[in-house]
Design a protein around this motif. Structure first.
Motif, mmCIF file in Angstrom:
data_model
loop_
_atom_site.group_PDB
_atom_site.id
_atom_site.type_symbol
_atom_site.label_atom_id
_atom_site.label_comp_id
_atom_site.label_asym_id
_atom_site.label_seq_id
_atom_site.Cartn_x
_atom_site.Cartn_y
_atom_site.Cartn_z
ATOM 1 N N ILE A 46 0.842 -1.201 0.000
ATOM 2 C CA ILE A 46 0.000 0.000 0.000
ATOM 3 C C ILE A 46 0.872 1.244 0.000
ATOM 4 O O ILE A 46 0.613 2.206 -0.730
ATOM 5 C CB ILE A 46 -0.934 -0.013 1.222
ATOM 6 N N ARG A 47 1.916 1.247 0.825
ATOM 7 C CA ARG A 47 2.817 2.407 0.903
ATOM 8 C C ARG A 47 3.464 2.707 -0.447
ATOM 9 O O ARG A 47 3.676 3.875 -0.810
ATOM 10 C CB ARG A 47 3.914 2.114 1.940
ATOM 11 N N HIS A 55 -6.976 -1.592 -2.525
ATOM 12 C CA HIS A 55 -6.869 -0.764 -1.318
ATOM 13 C C HIS A 55 -6.766 0.715 -1.704
ATOM 14 O O HIS A 55 -5.676 1.291 -1.677
ATOM 15 C CB HIS A 55 -5.636 -1.175 -0.494
ATOM 16 N N THR A 57 -6.330 4.435 -1.475
ATOM 17 C CA THR A 57 -5.616 5.116 -0.394
ATOM 18 C C THR A 57 -5.626 6.611 -0.622
ATOM 19 O O THR A 57 -5.144 7.097 -1.646
ATOM 20 C CB THR A 57 -4.155 4.616 -0.318
ATOM 21 N N SER A 61 -1.879 9.193 4.592
ATOM 22 C CA SER A 61 -2.520 7.972 5.076
ATOM 23 C C SER A 61 -1.759 7.393 6.257
ATOM 24 O O SER A 61 -0.530 7.491 6.333
ATOM 25 C CB SER A 61 -2.561 6.939 3.948
ATOM 26 N N THR A 92 -7.792 0.132 10.770
ATOM 27 C CA THR A 92 -7.011 0.999 9.887
ATOM 28 C C THR A 92 -6.051 1.840 10.715
ATOM 29 O O THR A 92 -6.334 2.169 11.881
ATOM 30 C CB THR A 92 -7.929 1.945 9.087
#
Length: 297
Positions: A46-47, A55, A57, A61, A92
């Motif tokens: 995700i990063r 996902h 984003t 975040s 989350t």
């Protein structure tokens, strides 16, 4: 409160420990004072912006989805849990002092917060991919990259269900795999022949994403009997990529039961303070984990 955040997609250096407003539990949620948060490959995917389809984003975040801690706020409509209860689950932005969980279960007796934080996503994933690959009791499952958190869970759940497992891992983790009930062998040059010498394989799981989908399809005789959680190109070889969670509450309940019965234990390999989130991601991306990595608050 302190939390780990990123304002742009990129490498571990985009992670920063910042001051942020505390989140609050909405309907059907609880908030916990986080004691520990699990470090998962999905966190750094995700990063990096790899899986925005699955996902979405919004930047900036928070980071993290697994955590263990003490309930300090209960949302509307929530029953069966009270302020002060120790729980672990999924939510989350869990690399933080406070986090909101959407699924949780009470921690079994004797489990530490660090251990508990390592279970949610890996057990849900393990249960899901065992189901998706369709392996039945009495059959043999090949697990490529078996020593990490998901692999540790897969091996123990398979053993409990009467499924034989062949696991591949580095030389240093061979005894670890055997201790979890698997027949162990090393990856690297010649690994396919080493597996063949151990017997037939009915299904296979790719947990490491090391470019072995074609070989796993050859060993099973059918790429449709291969499921990967780490190789986005698996469908190009006729295998399946599994990236969508099933019922997290059901998985957490089964995890808590197995833990309480002494049939599931995933060790914590290394713990990190929130300020070292970047280092945790570097280590996670390097692989070769035995068990789990967690952030400690």
């Amino acid at each position: 409160m302190k939390k780990v955040s990123f304002a742009e997609f990129g490498g571990p250096d985009v992670l920063h420990l910042i001051d942020a407003e505390e989140p609050h539990a909405g309907p059907g949620q609880v908030r916990i004072a986080v004691r520990a948060a699990g470090v998962n490959p999905v966190d750094w995917r995700i990063r990096e912006g790899q899986i925005l389809g699955a996902h979405p984003t919004e930047l900036p975040s928070g980071v993290g989805q697994d955590a263990a801690g003490v309930v300090d706020e209960v949302g509307e409509g929530v029953a069966g849990v009270e302020v002060g209860d120790p729980v672990f689950g999924e939510g989350t932005g869990t690399y933080a002092e406070f986090a909101v969980l959407s699924a949780w279960v009470r921690m079994p007796e004797g489990l530490t917060f660090e251990e508990a934080a390592g279970y949610p996503s890996v057990v849900e994933t393990a249960l899901r991919i065992i189901r998706e690959v369709g392996v039945r009791p009495g059959r043999t499952l090949l697990v490529s990259g078996a020593s990490g958190g998901v692999g540790s869970a897969v091996l123990q759940i398979a053993r409990e269900r009467g499924i034989a497992v062949i696991g591949t891992a580095g030389a240093a983790n061979q005894d670890y795999l055997r201790g979890l009930g698997a027949v162990a062998t090393t990856y690297g040059e010649g690994w396919v022949e080493r597996v063949r010498r151990l017997g037939g394989v009915d299904a296979a799981l790719d947990l490491a994403g090391s470019g072995v989908i074609r070989e796993l399809g050859e060993l099973t005789g059918d790429p449709r009997k291969v499921v990967s959680i780490a190789d986005l190109d698996a469908p190009l070889h006729g295998a399946r990529f599994s990236g969508t969670a099933g019922s997290v509450p059901d998985a957490l309940a089964e995890a808590a039961l197995l833990i309480a019965l002494g049939k599931l234990h995933i060790p914590v390999e290394k713990s990190y303070p929130l300020a070292d989130a970047a280092a945790a991601h570097v280590d996670s991306q390097a692989g070769h984990t035995r068990g789990r990595r967690v952030m400690v608050v």
